[in-house]
Scaffold this motif. Structure first.
Motif, PDB file in Angstrom:
ATOM      1  N   SER A 199       0.811  -1.220   0.000  1.00  0.00           N
ATOM      2  CA  SER A 199       0.000   0.000   0.000  1.00  0.00           C
ATOM      3  C   SER A 199       0.843   1.267   0.000  1.00  0.00           C
ATOM      4  O   SER A 199       0.432   2.304  -0.550  1.00  0.00           O
TER       5      SER A 199
ATOM      6  N   ASN B  30      -4.126  -1.277  -4.856  1.00  0.00           N
ATOM      7  CA  ASN B  30      -5.139  -1.736  -5.810  1.00  0.00           C
ATOM      8  C   ASN B  30      -4.712  -2.926  -6.662  1.00  0.00           C
ATOM      9  O   ASN B  30      -5.469  -3.879  -6.801  1.00  0.00           O
TER      10      ASN B  30
ATOM     11  N   ASP C  10      -7.019  -7.497  -2.274  1.00  0.00           N
ATOM     12  CA  ASP C  10      -7.959  -7.715  -1.161  1.00  0.00           C
ATOM     13  C   ASP C  10      -7.401  -8.759  -0.189  1.00  0.00           C
ATOM     14  O   ASP C  10      -7.492  -8.589   1.030  1.00  0.00           O
TER      15      ASP C  10
ATOM     16  N   TRP D 103     -12.207  -2.504   7.105  1.00  0.00           N
ATOM     17  CA  TRP D 103     -11.675  -2.974   5.826  1.00  0.00           C
ATOM     18  C   TRP D 103     -12.842  -3.270   4.885  1.00  0.00           C
ATOM     19  O   TRP D 103     -13.921  -3.678   5.333  1.00  0.00           O
TER      20      TRP D 103
ATOM     21  N   ARG E 154     -10.462  -4.213  -4.464  1.00  0.00           N
ATOM     22  CA  ARG E 154      -9.224  -4.091  -5.256  1.00  0.00           C
ATOM     23  C   ARG E 154      -9.244  -5.091  -6.403  1.00  0.00           C
ATOM     24  O   ARG E 154      -9.804  -6.184  -6.263  1.00  0.00           O
TER      25      ARG E 154
ATOM     26  N   GLU F 274      -6.212   1.374   1.968  1.00  0.00           N
ATOM     27  CA  GLU F 274      -7.114   1.769   0.874  1.00  0.00           C
ATOM     28  C   GLU F 274      -6.435   2.689  -0.130  1.00  0.00           C
ATOM     29  O   GLU F 274      -7.064   3.082  -1.130  1.00  0.00           O
TER      30      GLU F 274
ATOM     31  N   THR G 189     -12.513   5.033  -5.155  1.00  0.00           N
ATOM     32  CA  THR G 189     -13.644   4.831  -4.238  1.00  0.00           C
ATOM     33  C   THR G 189     -14.764   4.002  -4.863  1.00  0.00           C
ATOM     34  O   THR G 189     -15.361   3.148  -4.210  1.00  0.00           O
TER      35      THR G 189
ATOM     36  N   PHE H 117     -14.897   0.145  -4.453  1.00  0.00           N
ATOM     37  CA  PHE H 117     -15.239  -0.540  -3.206  1.00  0.00           C
ATOM     38  C   PHE H 117     -16.690  -1.009  -3.257  1.00  0.00           C
ATOM     39  O   PHE H 117     -17.564  -0.321  -3.778  1.00  0.00           O
TER      40      PHE H 117
ATOM     41  N   ALA I 134     -16.535   0.939   5.408  1.00  0.00           N
ATOM     42  CA  ALA I 134     -15.709  -0.253   5.615  1.00  0.00           C
ATOM     43  C   ALA I 134     -16.338  -1.164   6.662  1.00  0.00           C
ATOM     44  O   ALA I 134     -17.089  -0.717   7.528  1.00  0.00           O
TER      45      ALA I 134
END
Ligand code: HIF
Length: 295
Positions: free
Chosen positions: A53, A66, A105, A125, A129, A271, A276, A279, A284
């Motif tokens: 990340s 991602n 993920d 979470w 992704r 994230e 966005t 998702f 989350a």
């Protein structure tokens, strides 16, 4: 399995319960580490989720969790990622069982499961992704260099969109795990309980006397009393920089504050780089620990 392939073929849409099943398998697999470090893959999995990340660059929108690009060269060979093949291989078993989950993920959910199962805070979470390609690999040099000072730490984490308070809150994760000479060149654990999530990292920073270790390796500190613990130069800076020190002291004094702030910052970290709209949920999720499900 045939059943899982069939699910993919019929456009299987996983629910929160399906991700909870993956979480539960992760919890099992990280504990099945009799011959590894302190008997847990938890810390190295937390590091994988972070390095997957922490390549994010806010200005260009590149990097981040991602596309799970650490599967590819040259990112898998970047110096900062030395040793993370261990975590990727452990999680590959789970990918084989739950082929519908994306690597991004899986790796980030594993980071969450590891923190929670090692008695840390709940970390919100959510999935979404997607697996990317070699062409998405970010350039080398985006992760922090442990030999540097406060300006470098700020450069790296401000680039991701974090502020001083979030930087210091994240750094408490060095309560977990250890340095390996054959990975980073550094050696040793930060705390006496490297598989339990605590605020001991900050407490030890302030309560122990830290001296430069005399050895052939890279510059690191050791605790004067037992010589069995270590701090990186970047860790020690949290006691030297005025702004960092304020937060580090607050987290040493208040474990609940640390847990709350770590949870928010680590969730945000995981994230980074995910649009966005990808998702599946607007808010989350809080995944349950194994203990909670059994009680
Ligand atoms: Fe680490 N980190 N980290 N780190 N890290 C190492 C190990 C772990 C930095 C350097 C190192 C974070 C920030 C920074 C974990 C988690 C997080 C190692 C040793 C180095 C050198 C690697 C090895 O030899 O195996 C630097 C310079 C950071 C910026 C200040 C995060 C906050 C603390 C973001 C974070 O979550 C974990 C866990 C480990 C232990 C891995 C293990 O295999 O035990």
């Amino acid at each position: 399995s045939a059943a899982q392939s069939a699910k993919v073929a019929t456009n299987f849409v996983p629910t929160k319960e399906d991700y909870q099943k993956v979480y539960n398998r992760i919890a099992e697999v990280i504990d099945d580490a009799d011959d590894y470090d302190n008997g847990s893959f938890g810390p190295v999995v937390v590091r994988l989720a972070w390095h997957a990340s922490g390549t994010y660059d806010k200005a260009t929108g590149t990097g981040g969790s991602n596309y799970a690009t650490m599967r590819f060269q040259p990112e898998s060979l970047h110096g900062a990622n030395a040793g993370l093949h261990v975590a990727r291989e452990v999680l590959e078993k789970i990918k084989q069982e739950f082929s519908w989950i994306s690597y991004g993920d899986l790796w980030t959910l594993a980071g969450v499961a590891a923190v929670q199962e090692m008695a840390g805070p709940k970390v919100p979470w959510r999935p979404g992704r997607i697996d990317g390609f070699e062409s998405h690999v970010p350039p080398d040099g985006r992760l922090p260099d442990a030999s540097q000072g406060a300006p470098h730490i700020r450069d790296i984490f401000y680039r991701m969109g974090f502020d001083d308070q979030e930087i210091v809150a994240l750094c408490g994760a060095h309560a977990l795990g250890r340095c390996h000479t054959d990975r980073s060149g550094y050696d040793g654990p930060w705390t006496f309980s490297p598989t339990t999530f605590t605020n001991d990292f900050y407490k030890l920073l302030f309560d122990e006397k830290w001296v430069w270790k005399k050895w052939n390796g890279p510059k690191q500190l050791e605790d004067k009393k037992t010589k069995s613990l270590m701090m990186l130069p970047t860790d020690y800076v949290l006691t030297q920089d005025k702004s960092f020190k304020k937060y580090a002291k607050a987290y040493a004094d208040d474990v609940d504050l640390f847990f709350k702030d770590f949870s928010a910052a680590y969730s945000k970290l995981l994230e980074l780089g995910v649009p966005t709209q990808q998702f599946v949920a607007s808010e989350a999720w809080i995944m349950q620990t194994v203990d909670e499900q059994n009680s």
